[in-house]
Each structure stands twice: as structure tokens, then as C-alpha cells.
Design an enzyme around this catalytic site. Structure first.
Site, PDB file in Angstrom:
ATOM      1  N   HIS A  31       0.818  -1.216   0.000  1.00  0.00           N
ATOM      2  CA  HIS A  31       0.000   0.000   0.000  1.00  0.00           C
ATOM      3  C   HIS A  31       0.849   1.262   0.000  1.00  0.00           C
ATOM      4  O   HIS A  31       0.328   2.369  -0.230  1.00  0.00           O
ATOM      5  CB  HIS A  31      -0.983  -0.002   1.187  1.00  0.00           C
TER       6      HIS A  31
ATOM      7  N   ASP B 101      -0.342  -7.473   1.797  1.00  0.00           N
ATOM      8  CA  ASP B 101       0.159  -6.096   1.755  1.00  0.00           C
ATOM      9  C   ASP B 101       1.682  -6.125   1.872  1.00  0.00           C
ATOM     10  O   ASP B 101       2.257  -5.803   2.913  1.00  0.00           O
ATOM     11  CB  ASP B 101      -0.471  -5.281   2.895  1.00  0.00           C
TER      12      ASP B 101
ATOM     13  N   SER C   9       4.229   2.656   8.140  1.00  0.00           N
ATOM     14  CA  SER C   9       3.869   1.615   7.178  1.00  0.00           C
ATOM     15  C   SER C   9       5.077   1.122   6.388  1.00  0.00           C
ATOM     16  O   SER C   9       5.968   1.898   6.030  1.00  0.00           O
ATOM     17  CB  SER C   9       2.833   2.151   6.187  1.00  0.00           C
ATOM     18  N   GLY C  10       5.087  -0.166   6.116  1.00  0.00           N
ATOM     19  CA  GLY C  10       6.152  -0.759   5.322  1.00  0.00           C
ATOM     20  C   GLY C  10       7.382  -1.125   6.106  1.00  0.00           C
ATOM     21  O   GLY C  10       8.233  -1.884   5.624  1.00  0.00           O
TER      22      GLY C  10
END
Length: 264
Positions: free
Chosen positions: A68, A115, A209-210
């Protein structure tokens, strides 16, 4: 298939992975604190026009992040980053050559899972005492309930709060799937291809995120067991809504690598 096996070995059995030259400070339970500089040497900042996400260096020219996070056409990664407001000297900035999202990723349904993405860098990172590789877990490896793991990143310090300028870390104990999937927790939003960790005052937040969920193995090495995926929309620190990570041991498989080998 042979090329897939070579790539599988390249990203999962790298010699010397998961052992930082600068040991992280992990001696006490905290809601979140500034990380010791360069103690998570595989942490990268993923940037387009500005820093957007985190990521993990798993091979000299491969970075693991969340699918994402990939919304632009051009990215670079910055390694050996600590204070984003300063040029401290050891940083390495490398452009991303190719981006491979999980073939089953649906950008309209983050709770559907998958994801995760792999980024091929234009050139290999220089491995030194401040830039090192993380270890990947064996496919299918499981985490125990309350196993201590650490999330790292430059995300918001709290819901609605400022973005961190210095790399942060927080201890997030694992919440086993049978608990996290209960109806008053995350319910059906969490799948077996995900890992729940933390909760209440301990959480990742927007901007993390990530990035990696770092868990120490019995061999003393740090393994990337999760990729930061999502938190509760009402706030990062919502009770019974721990941070949800893509389970690396459930996604980095020979099937995915075969798919990537056809694209490289």
C-alpha cells in the site's frame, strides 16, 4: 524454477544477516523511544517527493516494504538514516529500479491481506557497520503469544501527533491469532497471513507503514517477522486493536519468488 531457487537463497540465507554492529537498546518496556542510532541497520526510509514509508534491506539490492506504500512511479530508499532533519554523513540514497507488488494484493482491500512488496534497487547498498541486512524467517514460521518484538520507523509519535524526525522504536508483544481474531478485537479483518502485535499504548502509527517488525530468534539474530500494514482508523493506540503486520513467513514463499523471477 532454478532461477527462483537462486533468488530464494539470495534473500533468505544471506551470511551475517540480523546482527547489528550497534546493538539496539532493548532493556526495558517502553511505549516508544528514540532508537539508538544505527542499531536497526536494515531500516530504510522509502521516499518519493517526501518520506512516505519505511522498509527493510533484506539483500544488498532488495528492500521489503508494504504494497500500500507504492502509489507513485519513482522512489528512492535512504539507508543509514537516523535524524531526518540532518545530513549526518553515512546516509546512502539509492533509486528504486523496479517494484513488485504481491500478485494477490488488492489496493481496495487492505484487510484482505498480501500487503507486501519487494523493491529492486538500481545498485547494491554498501554494507558496513551502519547498513546491514535483516534475516527473513523460514516460510511458515510462527510466533508465540507475547513474544517480544520491536517496531521501528519515523511515523507519528501518537494519533494526530507530529511525525518523528529521529528513528523511533517500540516494544510490541505478539498477540496470537486466536485472540486477535476475536469479534471484540479485529475479528475477520485479520487473516492467518497477518501478525498482530502491541495494543493500547504500544502501537505503530501513520508513517510507520512498510517498516519492519523485528523479532529476535533463538540464534540471537533479528528476523523480520512482519511488515507494518494497518492500525485502527479511530487511532493508533486503540484498546484491543493492536497493530497489524503482513506476516513475512506467510508471504515470502517460493510461489511469490517464482512470480518475481519472471519479471526481473
Amino acid at each position: 524454477m532454478e532461477r527462483a531457487l537462486v533468488l530464494l537463497l539470495a534473500v533468505t540465507t544471506v551470511s551475517g544477516c540480523g546482527v547489528p554492529s550497534h546493538q539496539p537498546s532493548t532493556g526495558r518496556v517502553v511505549d516508544g523511544e528514540e532508537a539508538r542510532p544505527y542499531s536497526w541497520p536494515w531500516q530504510v526510509s522509502l521516499e518519493s517527493f517526501f518520506p512516505t514509508c519505511g522498509g527493510t534491506l533484506i539483500a544488498p539490492d532488495w528492500v521489503l516494504t508494504a504494497a500500500h506504500c507504492i502509489t507513485f512511479h519513482t522512489y528512492r530508499v535512504v539507508l543509514a538514516e537516523h535524524d531526518m532533519n540532518k545530513e549526518e554523513g553515512p546516509e546512502q540514497s539509492i533509486m528504486v529500479e523496479k517494484m513488485f507488488l504481491h500478485p494477490k494484493w488488492n489496493d481496495n482491500c487492505v484487510s484482505c491481506g498480501n500487503d507486501i512488496a519487494l523493491l529492486k534497487l538500481e545498485r547494491s547498498a554498501v554494507i558496513n557497520d551502519k547498513v546491514q541486512l535483516a534475516c527473513l524467517p523460514q516460510h511458515g514460521a510462527a510466533l508465540a503469544h507475547n513474544e517480544p518484538c520491536y517496531v521501528t520507523g519515523w511515523g507519528r509519535l501518537y494519533s494526530g501527533g507530529p511525525q518523528a524526525t529521529k528513528l523511533q522504536q517500540a516494544l510490541l508483544p505478539v498477540v496470537e491469532h486466536s485472540i486477535c481474531a476475536q469479534s471484540d478485537w479485529w475479528g475477520s479483518s485479520v487473516k492467518t497471513t497477518m501478525v498482530c502485535a502491541g495494543g493500547e499504548s504500544k502501537s505503530a502509527c501513520h508513517g510507520d507503514s512498510g517498516g519492519p517488525l523485528n523479532c529476535k530468534g533463538r540464534d540471537g539474530k533479528w528476523y523480520i517477522q512482519g511488515v507494518t500494514s494497518f492500525v485502527n482508523g479511530r487511532g493508533c493506540n486503540t484498546p484491543q486493536k493492536p497493530t497489524v503486520f503482513t506476516r513475512v513467513a506467510g508471504c515470502i514463499s517460493l510461489t511469490m519468488l517464482c512470480y518475481l523471477c519472471q519479471k526481473v
